[in-house]
Design a protein around this motif. Structure first.
Motif, short mmCIF file in Angstrom:
data_model
loop_
_atom_site.label_atom_id
_atom_site.label_comp_id
_atom_site.label_asym_id
_atom_site.label_seq_id
_atom_site.Cartn_x
_atom_site.Cartn_y
_atom_site.Cartn_z
N PRO A 99 38.83 49.19 58.74
CA PRO A 99 38.60 49.53 57.30
C PRO A 99 37.79 48.48 56.78
O PRO A 99 37.99 47.38 56.61
CB PRO A 99 39.93 49.68 56.69
CG PRO A 99 40.70 50.28 57.88
CD PRO A 99 40.52 49.33 59.15
N GLY A 100 36.44 48.95 56.07
CA GLY A 100 35.73 48.03 55.33
C GLY A 100 34.64 47.61 56.46
O GLY A 100 33.74 46.61 56.14
N HIS A 101 34.53 47.99 57.69
CA HIS A 101 33.43 47.64 58.49
C HIS A 101 32.26 47.57 58.17
O HIS A 101 31.13 46.86 58.79
CB HIS A 101 33.72 47.92 59.90
CG HIS A 101 33.55 49.42 60.06
ND1 HIS A 101 34.32 50.23 59.74
CD2 HIS A 101 32.40 49.90 60.69
CE1 HIS A 101 33.66 51.68 60.19
NE2 HIS A 101 32.56 51.51 60.68
N ALA A 102 31.74 48.54 57.39
CA ALA A 102 30.50 49.19 57.15
C ALA A 102 30.19 49.04 55.49
O ALA A 102 31.05 48.88 54.67
CB ALA A 102 30.02 50.74 57.71
N LEU A 103 29.09 49.15 55.18
CA LEU A 103 28.51 49.06 53.73
C LEU A 103 28.82 50.31 53.01
O LEU A 103 28.84 50.37 51.67
CB LEU A 103 27.09 48.40 53.64
CG LEU A 103 26.90 47.23 54.08
CD1 LEU A 103 25.32 46.87 53.95
CD2 LEU A 103 27.82 46.17 53.35
N GLY A 104 28.71 51.44 53.65
CA GLY A 104 28.78 52.65 53.08
C GLY A 104 27.53 53.12 52.46
O GLY A 104 27.46 53.93 51.41
N THR A 105 26.36 52.97 53.05
CA THR A 105 25.08 53.40 52.66
C THR A 105 24.56 54.64 53.35
O THR A 105 23.53 54.96 53.06
CB THR A 105 23.90 52.12 53.06
OG1 THR A 105 24.14 51.87 54.30
CG2 THR A 105 24.46 51.08 52.33
N GLY A 106 25.31 55.40 54.18
CA GLY A 106 24.82 56.26 55.09
C GLY A 106 24.86 57.66 54.27
O GLY A 106 25.48 57.67 53.09
N LEU A 107 24.25 58.65 54.78
CA LEU A 107 24.28 59.92 54.22
C LEU A 107 25.89 60.46 54.15
O LEU A 107 26.11 61.28 53.29
CB LEU A 107 23.35 60.88 55.11
CG LEU A 107 23.31 62.45 54.48
CD1 LEU A 107 22.53 62.66 53.00
CD2 LEU A 107 22.44 63.14 55.56
#
Length: 221
Positions: A99-107
């Motif tokens: 959890p929290g590995h990515a920035l959450g910028t995707g579609l």
């Protein structure tokens, strides 16, 4: 949130677990005492994480020679086919998608109840397209085509050796390797890595020792 297919099977939800592309690079090719050509790859250790997965893209045969972990570094050393030692040895390191590995910028972004990103379509996740087990004396070929790019993960190393006249040395080393050609053909078989003395390595008892590989799609990486 949950994504299901036409049959109601859950494809993605807030319990998603997987491995994502953390880093990639070019291995350092060299040799050493008793070694013809090897490629060395490494990545820093992060406290609390599980052991990462490494996939390699190389036109010649390769097999894992050893993997080490120090307090600060994961290191992998691969046998490589001598004829291709001038070609870059590409590697891709995948780490657990905590959890929290990515920035959450995707579609498409999924978060858990703690508002932590657990899936992000902008992240590159490990996409396994084939699983191969190569038994002794049974070469395997697969046709993957040329529309995608593939890399190989060694899941179970296997090497046959014959001792040399010099105590402690290896006169012949035959890894069970894997390669994917430029034409998209996967070849999984034993090959002679080095030989300085006669004789064929002794077959494994009953022929029941296997080498294991995963084939990953790394087209967009």
């Amino acid at each position: 949130m949950e994504i299901v297919n036409d049959f109601g099977t859950s494809l993605l939800d807030d319990a998603f677990k997987g491995y994502y592309l953390h880093s990639k690079g070019i291995g350092v090719i060299g040799g050493g005492v008793g070694l013809v050509s090897v490629a060395t790859c490494s990545t820093p250790v992060v406290s609390g994480e599980n052991y990462p997965v490494i996939a390699v893209k190389f036109p010649g045969f390769t097999q894992l020679y050893k993997g080490d972990q120090s307090a600060s570094l994961y290191t992998w050393v691969f046998y490589i086919e001598e004829a291709f030692k001038s070609v870059p040895f590409e590697y891709f390191i995948f780490k657990e998608a905590l959890p929290g590995h990515a920035l959450g910028t995707g579609l498409l972004v999924l978060k858990n109840a703690q508002d932590q990103v657990i899936y992000d379509s902008d992240a590159n996740y490990l996409n396994v397209v084939d699983v191969i087990y190569t038994p002794y004396n049974q070469p395997i070929t697969r046709s993957y085509g040329t529309d995608h790019t593939y890399a190989i993960c060694v899941t179970q190393p296997m090497v046959r050796r014959v001792t040399a006249d010099t105590p402690g040395g290896w006169g012949r080393v035959d890894p069970f390797g894997a390669k994917i050609t430029s034409g998209g053909t996967g070849i999984f078989q034993e090959w002679t890595y080095r030989t300085s003395s006669g004789g064929d390595p002794t077959p494994p008892p009953g022929g029941n020792v296997w080498a294991g590989f995963l084939v990953a799609d790394v087209t967009s990486f």
